[in-house]
Design an enzyme around this catalytic site. Structure first.
Site, mmCIF file in Angstrom:
data_model
loop_
_atom_site.group_PDB
_atom_site.id
_atom_site.type_symbol
_atom_site.label_atom_id
_atom_site.label_comp_id
_atom_site.label_asym_id
_atom_site.label_seq_id
_atom_site.Cartn_x
_atom_site.Cartn_y
_atom_site.Cartn_z
ATOM 1 N N LYS A 154 21.694 55.726 -4.821
ATOM 2 C CA LYS A 154 21.488 56.667 -3.505
ATOM 3 C C LYS A 154 20.848 58.191 -4.132
ATOM 4 O O LYS A 154 19.704 58.496 -4.063
ATOM 5 C CB LYS A 154 22.624 56.944 -2.737
ATOM 6 C CG LYS A 154 23.174 55.796 -2.133
ATOM 7 C CD LYS A 154 24.049 56.218 -0.964
ATOM 8 C CE LYS A 154 25.343 56.785 -1.660
ATOM 9 N NZ LYS A 154 26.256 55.877 -2.487
ATOM 10 N N GLY B 68 26.544 54.043 1.184
ATOM 11 C CA GLY B 68 26.975 53.390 0.274
ATOM 12 C C GLY B 68 28.353 53.627 -0.267
ATOM 13 O O GLY B 68 28.176 54.701 -1.004
ATOM 14 N N GLY C 34 29.540 54.051 -4.649
ATOM 15 C CA GLY C 34 28.878 54.457 -5.780
ATOM 16 C C GLY C 34 28.230 53.721 -6.791
ATOM 17 O O GLY C 34 28.320 52.650 -6.757
ATOM 18 N N GLY C 35 27.327 54.343 -7.320
ATOM 19 C CA GLY C 35 26.491 53.722 -8.257
ATOM 20 C C GLY C 35 25.251 52.635 -7.593
ATOM 21 O O GLY C 35 24.774 51.877 -8.445
ATOM 22 N N GLU C 36 25.134 52.775 -6.248
ATOM 23 C CA GLU C 36 23.971 52.000 -5.566
ATOM 24 C C GLU C 36 22.712 52.729 -5.874
ATOM 25 O O GLU C 36 21.875 52.067 -5.425
ATOM 26 C CB GLU C 36 24.486 51.947 -4.163
ATOM 27 C CG GLU C 36 25.588 51.320 -3.877
ATOM 28 C CD GLU C 36 26.675 52.314 -3.376
ATOM 29 O OE1 GLU C 36 27.663 51.860 -2.855
ATOM 30 O OE2 GLU C 36 26.398 53.516 -3.692
ATOM 31 N N GLU D 100 -30.902 65.713 2.644
ATOM 32 C CA GLU D 100 -31.580 64.510 2.511
ATOM 33 C C GLU D 100 -31.452 63.598 3.780
ATOM 34 O O GLU D 100 -32.561 63.024 4.079
ATOM 35 C CB GLU D 100 -30.942 63.836 1.316
ATOM 36 C CG GLU D 100 -31.149 64.659 -0.097
ATOM 37 C CD GLU D 100 -30.103 65.660 -0.313
ATOM 38 O OE1 GLU D 100 -30.147 66.342 -1.314
ATOM 39 O OE2 GLU D 100 -29.206 65.729 0.710
ATOM 40 N N TYR E 78 -21.073 68.915 1.453
ATOM 41 C CA TYR E 78 -21.613 67.695 1.903
ATOM 42 C C TYR E 78 -22.078 67.460 3.236
ATOM 43 O O TYR E 78 -23.087 66.762 3.515
ATOM 44 C CB TYR E 78 -20.376 66.544 1.318
ATOM 45 C CG TYR E 78 -21.086 65.140 1.577
ATOM 46 C CD1 TYR E 78 -21.788 64.620 0.560
ATOM 47 C CD2 TYR E 78 -20.430 64.380 2.454
ATOM 48 C CE1 TYR E 78 -22.297 63.025 0.465
ATOM 49 C CE2 TYR E 78 -20.979 62.981 2.614
ATOM 50 C CZ TYR E 78 -21.862 62.573 1.670
ATOM 51 O OH TYR E 78 -22.118 61.077 1.631
#
EC number: 2.7.7.-
Length: 283
Positions: free
Chosen positions: A179, A172, A175-177, A84, A79
Site C-alpha cells: 500500500k 489491507g 501489512g506488506g501488501e 502557408e 503554429y
C-alpha cells in the site's frame, strides 16, 4: 493512469461550408485560432484554460474537435498563425498569460544563492528545496514490478473521471501488501499529493498550497482509528478547503473533482462518514 488534465491545449476542428462559430466560456483564459485548408477545411487553434481541465471537459467545450495537450504553448500559438495554409483569421480571445514565469524566477533565485533565500525567506526556501528534491526523485524512480490485482483495480478506477462523491479506500489488514509503496509511486506523478495524515490544520494547510491535486492519504499502522481525519477527507473531496493555519482562507474549487484515496490497515468507520461514499478496494 489518472485522467489527462492540462491548462494548455491544441485543437483541430474539421468542417465543411460555413466557418463554425466558437463561443468560449469564462473558464478560458486565452485562445487563438484560424481557418486553414490543406486537404479539407479546418480550424487550427490553441487554448489556455484558467486551471487544469480534463480532456472530457475540453470535448464538452469544443464538441467534435480533436484535442491534444500543448506541451510548448508558444510554439502552439505560432503554429496557429502560420501563413502557408491560412484562409482566414487568426482570431483571438482573452489575454495570454506566460504560465510558470513566476515559478521559474523563484527557482532561478534559489539556484543562484540558496543560502541567501534561506536567510531572507525560510518558507520559500523550503518550498523550492522540496521542488528540487521531488524533481530528482521523479527522474530516478519508476515502477518495475508486476501489478498486484488490487493495484491493477485501483489504476483502472483512477483512469476514470473522478466524481464529486466517491472516496477510494484501499484496505489491507496484515501489512506488506504494497500500500505505502504504491501510494508513494502514485504521488511521484504531477498532480498528486501525498500525506501520512496528522492534524487537520497541518493537512489542510499543506494541501492548500496546491489544492487542485488528486490525493493519497497513507495511514500508518501506528495511527489509531479514532484519529483519522474524516473531516479533512470530506473537505478535499467536496472541494471546499478551509485552511485556518497562518493565513486563514477558504478555497472553493467547485466542479473540479479529484480522486481521494485512503490506504489503511482497517476499514472506514461508517459512523463518521457516509457508507455510500466509500468504494473499498481489498488488498
Amino acid at each position: 493512469m489518472p485522467s489527462i488534465r492540462a491548462i494548455h491545449w491544441c485543437f483541430t476542428l474539421n468542417f465543411s461550408g460555413k466557418i463554425p462559430e466558437i463561443v468560449w466560456t469564462a473558464d478560458v483564459q486565452y485562445s487563438i485560432w484560424q481557418h486553414e485548408r490543406v486537404n479539407h477545411d479546418h480550424l487550427q487553434g490553441y487554448i489556455q484554460m484558467k486551471k487544469q481541465t480534463t480532456l472530457k471537459k475540453m470535448k464538452e467545450l469544443l464538441p467534435g474537435a480533436h484535442l491534444e495537450m500543448a506541451r510548448a504553448p508558444k510554439k502552439a500559438i505560432d503554429y496557429c498563425q502560420k501563413k502557408e495554409t491560412a484562409i482566414d483569421g487568426p482570431w483571438e480571445y482573452g489575454t495570454w498569460i506566460s504560465t510558470g514565469s513566476h515559478k521559474r524566477k523563484l527557482m532561478e533565485r534559489f539556484d543562484e544563492d540558496p543560502e541567501e533565500m534561506k536567510l531572507e525567506d525560510p518558507g520559500l526556501y523550503r518550498r523550492c528545496l522540496s521542488r528540487v528534491q521531488m524533481t530528482k526523485v521523479r527522474e530516478k524512480n519508476s515502477w518495475d514490478y508486476d501489478l498486484r490485482p488490487w493495484q491493477d483495480e485501483l489504476l483502472k478506477t483512477i483512469e476514470q473521471e473522478p466524481d464529486d462523491r466517491t472516496i477510494l479506500w484501499v484496505y489491507g489488514p496484515h501489512g506488506g501488501e504494497g500500500k505505502s509503496v504504491f501510494a508513494k509511486y502514485l504521488t511521484l506523478k504531477e498532480g498528486w499529493w501525498y500525506t501520512a495524515g496528522g492534524k487537520a490544520t497541518d493537512m489542510l494547510y499543506s494541501y492548500s498550497l496546491d489544492p487542485t491535486c488528486h490525493v493519497c492519504i497513507d495511514i500508518p499502522r501506528c495511527t489509531k482509528e479514532e484519529y483519522i481525519n474524516y473531516a479533512v477527507i470530506e473537505q478535499i473531496k467536496n472541494r471546499i478547503i478551509i485552511n485556518t493555519k497562518y493565513e486563514p482562507c477558504t478555497i472553493r474549487d467547485d466542479g473540479h473533482n479529484v480522486h481521494v484515496i485512503v490506504f489503511a490497515n482497517y476499514l472506514p468507520d461508517v459512523t463518521r462518514i457516509s457508507e455510500d461514499r466509500i468504494k473499498i478496494i481489498y488488498c
